[in-house]
Design an enzyme around this catalytic site. Structure first.
Site, PDB file in Angstrom:
ATOM      1  N   GLU A 186     -10.866   0.307  -3.683  1.00 21.23           N
ATOM      2  CA  GLU A 186     -11.140  -0.005  -2.275  1.00 21.23           C
ATOM      3  C   GLU A 186     -11.833   1.158  -1.573  1.00 21.23           C
ATOM      4  O   GLU A 186     -11.377   2.302  -1.663  1.00 21.23           O
ATOM      5  CB  GLU A 186      -9.800  -0.330  -1.596  1.00 21.23           C
ATOM      6  CG  GLU A 186      -9.909  -0.788  -0.154  1.00 21.23           C
ATOM      7  CD  GLU A 186      -8.529  -1.178   0.417  1.00 21.23           C
ATOM      8  OE1 GLU A 186      -7.597  -1.471  -0.368  1.00 21.23           O
ATOM      9  OE2 GLU A 186      -8.395  -1.177   1.650  1.00 21.23           O
ATOM     10  N   LYS A 193      -9.674  -7.242   7.769  1.00 23.80           N
ATOM     11  CA  LYS A 193      -8.678  -6.825   8.763  1.00 23.80           C
ATOM     12  C   LYS A 193      -9.093  -7.445  10.081  1.00 23.80           C
ATOM     13  O   LYS A 193     -10.212  -7.232  10.551  1.00 23.80           O
ATOM     14  CB  LYS A 193      -8.630  -5.296   8.882  1.00 23.80           C
ATOM     15  CG  LYS A 193      -7.943  -4.621   7.705  1.00 23.80           C
ATOM     16  CD  LYS A 193      -7.871  -3.122   7.870  1.00 23.80           C
ATOM     17  CE  LYS A 193      -7.210  -2.485   6.643  1.00 23.80           C
ATOM     18  NZ  LYS A 193      -7.430  -1.016   6.614  1.00 23.80           N
ATOM     19  N   ASP A 238     -13.482  -2.135   2.763  1.00 26.29           N
ATOM     20  CA  ASP A 238     -12.573  -2.203   3.905  1.00 26.29           C
ATOM     21  C   ASP A 238     -13.358  -1.691   5.125  1.00 26.29           C
ATOM     22  O   ASP A 238     -14.000  -2.474   5.835  1.00 26.29           O
ATOM     23  CB  ASP A 238     -11.320  -1.354   3.590  1.00 26.29           C
ATOM     24  CG  ASP A 238     -10.347  -1.189   4.746  1.00 26.29           C
ATOM     25  OD1 ASP A 238     -10.682  -1.564   5.882  1.00 26.29           O
ATOM     26  OD2 ASP A 238      -9.227  -0.663   4.541  1.00 26.29           O
ATOM     27  N   LYS A 248      -2.925   5.009  -2.649  1.00 25.39           N
ATOM     28  CA  LYS A 248      -3.906   5.769  -1.887  1.00 25.39           C
ATOM     29  C   LYS A 248      -4.328   6.959  -2.742  1.00 25.39           C
ATOM     30  O   LYS A 248      -3.464   7.617  -3.361  1.00 25.39           O
ATOM     31  CB  LYS A 248      -3.288   6.267  -0.577  1.00 25.39           C
ATOM     32  CG  LYS A 248      -2.982   5.156   0.405  1.00 25.39           C
ATOM     33  CD  LYS A 248      -4.269   4.577   0.984  1.00 25.39           C
ATOM     34  CE  LYS A 248      -3.986   3.697   2.179  1.00 25.39           C
ATOM     35  NZ  LYS A 248      -5.225   3.101   2.726  1.00 25.39           N
ATOM     36  N   GLY A 276      -3.987  -4.208   6.055  1.00 24.58           N
ATOM     37  CA  GLY A 276      -3.011  -3.858   7.091  1.00 24.58           C
ATOM     38  C   GLY A 276      -3.359  -2.532   7.736  1.00 24.58           C
ATOM     39  O   GLY A 276      -4.126  -1.732   7.189  1.00 24.58           O
ATOM     40  N   SER A 329       0.864  -1.160   0.000  1.00 21.20           N
ATOM     41  CA  SER A 329       0.000   0.000   0.000  1.00 21.20           C
ATOM     42  C   SER A 329       0.910   1.221   0.000  1.00 21.20           C
ATOM     43  O   SER A 329       1.780   1.344   0.865  1.00 21.20           O
ATOM     44  CB  SER A 329      -0.856  -0.034   1.266  1.00 21.20           C
ATOM     45  OG  SER A 329      -1.594   1.153   1.392  1.00 21.20           O
ATOM     46  N   LYS A 388      -0.941  -0.903  -4.499  1.00 18.08           N
ATOM     47  CA  LYS A 388      -2.168  -0.156  -4.200  1.00 18.08           C
ATOM     48  C   LYS A 388      -1.790   1.292  -3.937  1.00 18.08           C
ATOM     49  O   LYS A 388      -0.876   1.578  -3.158  1.00 18.08           O
ATOM     50  CB  LYS A 388      -2.819  -0.802  -2.971  1.00 18.08           C
ATOM     51  CG  LYS A 388      -3.721   0.066  -2.141  1.00 18.08           C
ATOM     52  CD  LYS A 388      -4.444  -0.787  -1.102  1.00 18.08           C
ATOM     53  CE  LYS A 388      -4.560  -0.084   0.234  1.00 18.08           C
ATOM     54  NZ  LYS A 388      -5.177  -0.946   1.265  1.00 18.08           N
ATOM     55  N   ASP A 413      -7.107   2.940  -3.214  1.00 14.40           N
ATOM     56  CA  ASP A 413      -7.831   2.923  -1.940  1.00 14.40           C
ATOM     57  C   ASP A 413      -8.163   4.357  -1.556  1.00 14.40           C
ATOM     58  O   ASP A 413      -7.263   5.179  -1.355  1.00 14.40           O
ATOM     59  CB  ASP A 413      -6.967   2.258  -0.856  1.00 14.40           C
ATOM     60  CG  ASP A 413      -7.700   2.097   0.476  1.00 14.40           C
ATOM     61  OD1 ASP A 413      -8.883   2.503   0.566  1.00 14.40           O
ATOM     62  OD2 ASP A 413      -7.086   1.565   1.422  1.00 14.40           O
TER      63      ASP A 413
HETATM   64  O1  OSB Z   1      -7.139   1.522   4.393  1.00  8.30           O
HETATM   65  O2  OSB Z   1      -5.911  -0.153   4.166  1.00  8.30           O
HETATM   66  C1  OSB Z   1      -6.122   0.939   4.683  1.00  8.30           C
HETATM   67  C2  OSB Z   1      -3.133   2.012   6.811  1.00  8.30           C
HETATM   68  C3  OSB Z   1      -3.787   2.607   7.868  1.00  8.30           C
HETATM   69  C4  OSB Z   1      -5.143   2.699   7.855  1.00  8.30           C
HETATM   70  C5  OSB Z   1      -5.877   2.169   6.792  1.00  8.30           C
HETATM   71  C6  OSB Z   1      -5.247   1.542   5.746  1.00  8.30           C
HETATM   72  C7  OSB Z   1      -3.840   1.490   5.741  1.00  8.30           C
HETATM   73  C8  OSB Z   1      -3.064   0.912   4.661  1.00  8.30           C
HETATM   74  C9  OSB Z   1      -1.694   0.385   5.020  1.00  8.30           C
HETATM   75  O3  OSB Z   1      -3.412   0.890   3.511  1.00  8.30           O
HETATM   76  C10 OSB Z   1      -1.555  -1.055   4.836  1.00  8.30           C
HETATM   77  C11 OSB Z   1      -0.321  -1.611   5.527  1.00  8.30           C
HETATM   78  O4  OSB Z   1      -0.366  -1.824   6.749  1.00  8.30           O
HETATM   79  O5  OSB Z   1       0.664  -1.828   4.851  1.00  8.30           O
HETATM   80 MG    MG Z   2      -8.220   0.395   2.989  1.00  3.33          MG
END
Ligand code: OSB
Ligand code: MG
Length: 374
Positions: A215, A264, A240, A164, A292, A136, A162, A189
């Site tokens: 996402e 998660k 998510d 953001k 994550g 991510s 992925k 995402d």
């Molecule tokens: O939306 O998946 C998410 C990190 C913090 C809060 C939400 C998200 C995330 C990530 C990081 O996308 C994923 C990771 O831990 O590598």
């Molecule tokens: Mg997410």
């Protein structure tokens, strides 16, 4: 399973690089860890996935501390649970607060697997000995920087990238990365940052870039608008934030609000609930993957165990310790192969040694609760 005491630790760990999402930027992580002891001195560990702020979902590290201390642990003490599989039922009267419940539940799973001397992933019924990993990538300061980070991760072998996104930083990013990498598994995402009526054209435009999934484009809890959006686009929606328990997953699949689910462990309240979602999704041909929350090693290890279950076919956000931490709290650190996979560990429980002296050094708050006093 006879429980003796439970210790809560709050540790502070600086991230190697800050991580920006549509809801904010994280520089430092403050992490709540649980250590549970049985009467014979065997211990189980878990990591609460709640962040410091209520901007992902409502829970924070402090709300979790309070729910665990004032409600979850006393309820467990009273119920005298005989196995980890009973914890979620005992804690079911607690409304919401899934990350608090998940922290307690997953610690007992590690303890139980250690009592039995078997790997947690085995104990959970996992079947995959290696899991597929993606990364991510947070919002970057420039397109050039994004290209640089993506290139580095693609070259390391990660199977899915992925990105953001947030309003104003979406199509342009995808267009740029797709022009350089036309064939990689690419997803975005949004962390709930868009609105259906206001923004639907953005997703119709994103539909042209062969994304693996989009996402959580819309608000958590809004399954109806996600279903409307899914009707409008070919790209699969993955939920998510919207999935906080089995019922959410069942209803989302029922109304076609998503075609992929990010599970998660913390957000859904632990291993039992995660397994229920995974099984239902598998029966309905909906792929799942492990999300994550910028976990340190203990949370990462639980994520690896969960990801070995059937149906976790898409690469998850479970990546190497070294992407986030100078030094992780487990040994060995989580390593990813050049094919973008992680091997399920063979040791008992989560299968990694806990660096307790490092945890002591990082601890800023600590409390011990004895099951006998409750
Ligand atoms: O939306 O998946 C998410 C990190 C913090 C809060 C939400 C998200 C995330 C990530 C990081 O996308 C994923 C990771 O831990 O590598
Ligand atoms: Mg997410």
């Amino acid at each position: 399973m006879q429980l003796e005491k439970i210790e809560l630790f709050e540790i502070e760990m600086p991230l190697k690089d800050s991580f920006e999402t549509s809801f904010g930027t994280t520089h430092n992580r403050r992490i709540l860890l649980l250590k549970v002891w049985n009467k014979d001195g065997v211990t189980g560990w878990s990591e609460c996935t709640a962040p410091l702020h209520p901007f992902y979902l409502h829970e924070t590290i402090d709300t979790c501390w309070s729910i665990i201390k004032d409600f979850a642990v006393p309820m467990l003490a009273k119920a005298k649970v005989s196995c980890a599989c009973e914890v979620s039922k005992v804690l079911a009267p607690i409304q919401g607060n899934r990350m608090a419940i998940g922290a307690v539940e997953t610690a007992l799973w590690d303890l139980e697997a250690k009592e039995k001397g078997i790997p947690l992933w085995h104990h959970l019924g996992g079947t995959q000995t290696e899991i597929n990993c993606g990364v991510s990538i947070g919002i970057q300061s420039s397109l050039e920087k994004l290209v640089e980070v993506v290139t580095q991760e693609v070259e390391s072998g990660y199977q899915r990238i992925k990105l953001k996104i947030k309003p104003g930083q979406d199509i342009e990013l995808v267009k740029k990365i797709r022009s350089i990498y036309p064939d990689i598994f690419l997803s975005v995402d949004a962390n709930s940052a868009y609105q259906f009526e206001r923004d639907k054209e953005i997703f119709q435009e994103l539909d042209d870039y062969n994304l693996l999934m989009i996402e959580q484009p819309l608000e958590a809890g809004d399954l109806i608008d996600h279903a409307k959006l899914q009707k409008l686009i070919q790209t699969k929606i993955c939920l998510d934030e919207s999935i906080t328990r089995f019922r959410d997953a069942r209803q989302a699949i029922e109304i076609d609000a998503c075609r992929i689910i990010n599970i998660k462990l913390g957000r859904v309240g632990g291993h039992v609930e995660a397994k229920k979602i995974q099984q239902f999704a598998l029966e309905n041909n909906v792929p799942v993957w492990c999300g994550g929350m910028l976990e340190a090693g203990i949370g990462r290890a639980h994520n690896i165990a969960m990801s070995t279950l059937a149906g976790f076919t898409l690469p998850g956000d479970v990546s190497a310790s070294a992407r986030y931490w100078k030094e992780d709290i487990i040994e060995p650190e989580v390593m990813v192969s050049s094919n973008g996979t992680i091997k399920a560990p063979s040791g008992a429980g989560i299968g990694f040694e806990i660096k307790e002296s490092l945890i002591e050094k990082l601890t800023i708050k600590k409390e011990s609760l004895s099951f006998n006093d409750l």
